[in-house]
Motif scaffolding. Sequence first.
Motif, PDB file in Angstrom:
ATOM      1  N   HIS A  20      40.206  48.169  34.622  1.00 35.74           N
ATOM      2  CA  HIS A  20      38.857  47.647  34.394  1.00 35.74           C
ATOM      3  C   HIS A  20      38.620  47.222  32.952  1.00 35.74           C
ATOM      4  O   HIS A  20      37.559  46.685  32.632  1.00 35.74           O
ATOM      5  CB  HIS A  20      37.795  48.687  34.770  1.00 35.74           C
ATOM      6  CG  HIS A  20      37.710  48.959  36.234  1.00 35.74           C
ATOM      7  ND1 HIS A  20      36.916  49.948  36.749  1.00 35.74           N
ATOM      8  CD2 HIS A  20      38.333  48.375  37.292  1.00 35.74           C
ATOM      9  CE1 HIS A  20      37.045  49.972  38.079  1.00 35.74           C
ATOM     10  NE2 HIS A  20      37.896  49.026  38.410  1.00 35.74           N
ATOM     11  N   PHE A  21      39.557  47.500  32.037  1.00 36.11           N
ATOM     12  CA  PHE A  21      39.352  47.170  30.626  1.00 36.11           C
ATOM     13  C   PHE A  21      40.704  46.950  29.944  1.00 36.11           C
ATOM     14  O   PHE A  21      41.736  47.377  30.456  1.00 36.11           O
ATOM     15  CB  PHE A  21      38.562  48.274  29.902  1.00 36.11           C
ATOM     16  CG  PHE A  21      39.219  49.622  29.952  1.00 36.11           C
ATOM     17  CD1 PHE A  21      40.105  50.012  28.958  1.00 36.11           C
ATOM     18  CD2 PHE A  21      38.973  50.486  30.992  1.00 36.11           C
ATOM     19  CE1 PHE A  21      40.729  51.241  29.002  1.00 36.11           C
ATOM     20  CE2 PHE A  21      39.593  51.723  31.058  1.00 36.11           C
ATOM     21  CZ  PHE A  21      40.472  52.105  30.055  1.00 36.11           C
ATOM     22  N   SER A  22      40.647  46.297  28.792  1.00 33.67           N
ATOM     23  CA  SER A  22      41.893  46.049  28.054  1.00 33.67           C
ATOM     24  C   SER A  22      41.738  46.303  26.555  1.00 33.67           C
ATOM     25  O   SER A  22      42.644  46.021  25.786  1.00 33.67           O
ATOM     26  CB  SER A  22      42.377  44.621  28.295  1.00 33.67           C
ATOM     27  OG  SER A  22      41.384  43.712  27.881  1.00 33.67           O
ATOM     28  N   ASP A  23      40.577  46.831  26.146  1.00 36.91           N
ATOM     29  CA  ASP A  23      40.378  47.154  24.736  1.00 36.91           C
ATOM     30  C   ASP A  23      39.417  48.334  24.619  1.00 36.91           C
ATOM     31  O   ASP A  23      38.888  48.827  25.618  1.00 36.91           O
ATOM     32  CB  ASP A  23      39.867  45.938  23.961  1.00 36.91           C
ATOM     33  CG  ASP A  23      38.557  45.379  24.492  1.00 36.91           C
ATOM     34  OD1 ASP A  23      37.833  46.083  25.245  1.00 36.91           O
ATOM     35  OD2 ASP A  23      38.231  44.222  24.158  1.00 36.91           O
ATOM     36  N   LEU A  24      39.199  48.794  23.395  1.00 35.90           N
ATOM     37  CA  LEU A  24      38.371  49.979  23.178  1.00 35.90           C
ATOM     38  C   LEU A  24      36.926  49.745  23.602  1.00 35.90           C
ATOM     39  O   LEU A  24      36.305  50.618  24.206  1.00 35.90           O
ATOM     40  CB  LEU A  24      38.446  50.405  21.703  1.00 35.90           C
ATOM     41  CG  LEU A  24      37.786  51.735  21.352  1.00 35.90           C
ATOM     42  CD1 LEU A  24      38.408  52.894  22.138  1.00 35.90           C
ATOM     43  CD2 LEU A  24      37.891  51.993  19.855  1.00 35.90           C
ATOM     44  N   SER A  25      36.409  48.562  23.331  1.00 39.04           N
ATOM     45  CA  SER A  25      35.045  48.236  23.732  1.00 39.04           C
ATOM     46  C   SER A  25      34.897  48.316  25.258  1.00 39.04           C
ATOM     47  O   SER A  25      33.910  48.849  25.771  1.00 39.04           O
ATOM     48  CB  SER A  25      34.698  46.832  23.226  1.00 39.04           C
ATOM     49  OG  SER A  25      33.451  46.432  23.708  1.00 39.04           O
ATOM     50  N   GLY A  26      35.886  47.806  25.964  1.00 37.98           N
ATOM     51  CA  GLY A  26      35.879  47.886  27.422  1.00 37.98           C
ATOM     52  C   GLY A  26      35.970  49.318  27.914  1.00 37.98           C
ATOM     53  O   GLY A  26      35.346  49.688  28.913  1.00 37.98           O
ATOM     54  N   PHE A  27      36.758  50.142  27.216  1.00 39.26           N
ATOM     55  CA  PHE A  27      36.845  51.561  27.556  1.00 39.26           C
ATOM     56  C   PHE A  27      35.475  52.214  27.419  1.00 39.26           C
ATOM     57  O   PHE A  27      35.033  52.955  28.292  1.00 39.26           O
ATOM     58  CB  PHE A  27      37.868  52.280  26.660  1.00 39.26           C
ATOM     59  CG  PHE A  27      37.866  53.779  26.826  1.00 39.26           C
ATOM     60  CD1 PHE A  27      38.583  54.366  27.862  1.00 39.26           C
ATOM     61  CD2 PHE A  27      37.135  54.582  25.976  1.00 39.26           C
ATOM     62  CE1 PHE A  27      38.568  55.744  28.038  1.00 39.26           C
ATOM     63  CE2 PHE A  27      37.113  55.962  26.136  1.00 39.26           C
ATOM     64  CZ  PHE A  27      37.831  56.536  27.174  1.00 39.26           C
ATOM     65  N   TYR A  28      34.781  51.925  26.304  1.00 40.62           N
ATOM     66  CA  TYR A  28      33.445  52.496  26.095  1.00 40.62           C
ATOM     67  C   TYR A  28      32.496  52.079  27.215  1.00 40.62           C
ATOM     68  O   TYR A  28      31.706  52.886  27.705  1.00 40.62           O
ATOM     69  CB  TYR A  28      32.865  52.058  24.749  1.00 40.62           C
ATOM     70  CG  TYR A  28      33.539  52.646  23.532  1.00 40.62           C
ATOM     71  CD1 TYR A  28      34.110  53.914  23.546  1.00 40.62           C
ATOM     72  CD2 TYR A  28      33.593  51.931  22.342  1.00 40.62           C
ATOM     73  CE1 TYR A  28      34.714  54.455  22.414  1.00 40.62           C
ATOM     74  CE2 TYR A  28      34.189  52.462  21.204  1.00 40.62           C
ATOM     75  CZ  TYR A  28      34.752  53.720  21.250  1.00 40.62           C
ATOM     76  OH  TYR A  28      35.333  54.248  20.119  1.00 40.62           O
ATOM     77  N   ASP A  29      32.564  50.809  27.629  1.00 35.92           N
ATOM     78  CA  ASP A  29      31.720  50.341  28.740  1.00 35.92           C
ATOM     79  C   ASP A  29      32.056  51.103  30.019  1.00 35.92           C
ATOM     80  O   ASP A  29      31.167  51.515  30.759  1.00 35.92           O
ATOM     81  CB  ASP A  29      31.914  48.841  28.980  1.00 35.92           C
ATOM     82  CG  ASP A  29      31.277  47.982  27.899  1.00 35.92           C
ATOM     83  OD1 ASP A  29      30.426  48.500  27.133  1.00 35.92           O
ATOM     84  OD2 ASP A  29      31.637  46.795  27.810  1.00 35.92           O
ATOM     85  N   GLU A  30      33.338  51.286  30.270  1.00 34.18           N
ATOM     86  CA  GLU A  30      33.793  51.974  31.479  1.00 34.18           C
ATOM     87  C   GLU A  30      33.244  53.401  31.534  1.00 34.18           C
ATOM     88  O   GLU A  30      32.676  53.814  32.543  1.00 34.18           O
ATOM     89  CB  GLU A  30      35.333  51.970  31.513  1.00 34.18           C
ATOM     90  CG  GLU A  30      35.964  52.745  32.630  1.00 34.18           C
ATOM     91  CD  GLU A  30      36.043  52.026  33.952  1.00 34.18           C
ATOM     92  OE1 GLU A  30      36.676  52.572  34.867  1.00 34.18           O
ATOM     93  OE2 GLU A  30      35.453  50.946  34.110  1.00 34.18           O
ATOM     94  N   VAL A  31      33.406  54.164  30.454  1.00 35.60           N
ATOM     95  CA  VAL A  31      32.935  55.553  30.484  1.00 35.60           C
ATOM     96  C   VAL A  31      31.413  55.630  30.457  1.00 35.60           C
ATOM     97  O   VAL A  31      30.833  56.534  31.065  1.00 35.60           O
ATOM     98  CB  VAL A  31      33.567  56.428  29.377  1.00 35.60           C
ATOM     99  CG1 VAL A  31      35.072  56.543  29.573  1.00 35.60           C
ATOM    100  CG2 VAL A  31      33.239  55.944  27.994  1.00 35.60           C
ATOM    101  N   SER A  32      30.771  54.689  29.805  1.00 32.37           N
ATOM    102  CA  SER A  32      29.304  54.678  29.775  1.00 32.37           C
ATOM    103  C   SER A  32      28.733  54.453  31.165  1.00 32.37           C
ATOM    104  O   SER A  32      27.743  55.088  31.547  1.00 32.37           O
ATOM    105  CB  SER A  32      28.787  53.583  28.837  1.00 32.37           C
ATOM    106  OG  SER A  32      29.116  53.856  27.498  1.00 32.37           O
ATOM    107  N   ASN A  33      29.352  53.549  31.918  1.00 32.96           N
ATOM    108  CA  ASN A  33      28.850  53.223  33.255  1.00 32.96           C
ATOM    109  C   ASN A  33      28.871  54.413  34.199  1.00 32.96           C
ATOM    110  O   ASN A  33      28.051  54.489  35.104  1.00 32.96           O
ATOM    111  CB  ASN A  33      29.638  52.063  33.859  1.00 32.96           C
ATOM    112  CG  ASN A  33      29.319  50.747  33.188  1.00 32.96           C
ATOM    113  OD1 ASN A  33      28.258  50.586  32.585  1.00 32.96           O
ATOM    114  ND2 ASN A  33      30.241  49.809  33.284  1.00 32.96           N
ATOM    115  N   ILE A  34      29.786  55.343  33.995  1.00 29.62           N
ATOM    116  CA  ILE A  34      29.881  56.484  34.895  1.00 29.62           C
ATOM    117  C   ILE A  34      29.252  57.739  34.317  1.00 29.62           C
ATOM    118  O   ILE A  34      28.423  58.373  34.952  1.00 29.62           O
ATOM    119  CB  ILE A  34      31.361  56.757  35.251  1.00 29.62           C
ATOM    120  CG1 ILE A  34      31.889  55.619  36.092  1.00 29.62           C
ATOM    121  CG2 ILE A  34      31.523  58.074  35.986  1.00 29.62           C
ATOM    122  CD1 ILE A  34      31.062  55.255  37.299  1.00 29.62           C
TER     123      ILE A  34
END
Length: 130
Positions: A20-34
Motif C-alpha cells: 500500500h506504500f513505497s515511502d515513509l510518508s505512505g507508511f505514516y498514512d497507512e498506520v494513521s488510517n488504521i
Amino acid sequence: MESNTSNKNNIKSAVINGSHFSDLSGFYDEVSNILMKDEDWKVGTLDGFDDILYGFQGEIIWKNSEKSKQDLGFEATKVFYENKIKQGKPFNIELIQQKLDDLIDGNGQTLFEILIEIIESHKNISLVLE
C-alpha cells in the motif's frame, strides 16, 4: 493496514500492508488510517508513530515486509537524513550527520529497521513480518 478484534481472546490485530506504500510518508498514512481512524490528525514523524503505539495492544502483522525493507532501506534513509540536515533547525544537525555517516559506513539503521525497533520496543505488541 487493516484492523480487527477477535472476540475469542480480545487480542487486537492490525495489518500493515507494504504493497500500500513505497515511502515513509505512505507508511505514516497507512498506520494513521488504521490505528487513528477516529482522530483528526495523522502520524507524520517517527516519534509520533512511537506515541500512537502506546494505545495499541496486540499483534501487528506486516505483510509484504520485504518490499518495505527495500522501499525504506538505504537510499530512502539517506535522503531522509539529508533532508533533515538541509532543513536545519529544529533538528540536531550533528546527531543527524553522525547517523548519516554511520549509515554510509554500513553501521547505521535504515528507516525500516528503525520502524521495527520502535514496534518491538512496545512489550504489549507482537510483530509478525510476512
